[in-house]
Design a protein around this motif. Structure first.
Motif: not given
Length: 213
Positions: A25-49
């Motif tokens: 399903e296409p995700a709703p458009a993210a706010s500027t703050a959410s879009a900026a946080a997404a790479p950091a969150q993805a990196a954190g998830d990858a590190d934990a994995t």
């Protein structure tokens, strides 16, 4: 930030991340703050994995090697595995997963002098000990540390090591004479006996370097 979680609590978090990545399903458009946080969150998830995969690889390989040694030569052979094979297994897992890892003992209960707790490891170990004293399983204690890390470290994880029935032959209160002799030969300053089933013996730790991202 340090999160002290039961091991099973980490699994839904990682599973949810994987499911989100597979959604069609296409995700709703993210706010500027959410879009900026997404790479950091993805990196954190990858590190934990990465940390969890390395911990599982080391634990699985060492357990299999110890079980084989116990079947073939009893506790004395298992002592040889811990002394000689465990460092080689750790080196191979570190190279494969691009992490640093090792084992650390509960303060004052060292067998290997190299397993003395570093400063950053003491607080998680203390938290694990309090949780176990309150009835929580030692092997399910997990700490994930993301903040206040030194340069070059993206994430640290620690997982409690429980005393299982098979551990008592080398870590219990009543050791066979040949086991005592083998420990004295390899670990003359051993303090890692006198444990009971369910006790916290220490932890497996993993560091994910920032370059691993």
């Amino acid at each position: 930030m340090t999160l002290h979680l039961p091991l099973r609590a980490l699994l839904p978090l990682l599973a949810a991340t994987a499911l989100a990545a597979c959604a069609h399903e296409p995700a709703p458009a993210a706010s500027t703050a959410s879009a900026a946080a997404a790479p950091a969150q993805a990196a954190g998830d990858a590190d934990a994995t990465r940390a969890r995969a390395a911990a599982m690889a080391f634990s699985t390989r060492l357990r299999e090697r110890l079980q084989g040694a116990m079947q073939a030569g009893g506790p004395v052979a298992a002592i040889g595995v811990c002394h000689d094979d465990a460092p080689r297994i750790a080196a191979d897992v570190m190279a494969t997963h691009d992490v640093r890892l090792g084992r650390v003992a509960v303060p004052g209960r060292n067998r290997n002098p190299g397993h003395a707790a570093a400063d950053w490891q003491r607080a998680p170990l203390d938290a694990f000990a309090r949780a176990v004293a309150d009835g929580a399983p030692a092997g399910e204690q997990v700490a994930v540390i993301r903040d206040g890390l030194p340069d070059g470290v993206a994430l640290r994880m620690m997982r409690g090591i429980a005393t299982e029935p098979g551990c008592l032959a080398c870590h219990g209160s009543h050791l066979a004479p040949d086991v005592q002799a083998a420990l004295a030969a390899r670990y003359p300053d051993d303090d890692a006996t006198g444990f009971s089933v369910g006790d916290l013996r220490g932890a497996l730790w993993v560091e994910v370097p920032a370059a691993a991202r």
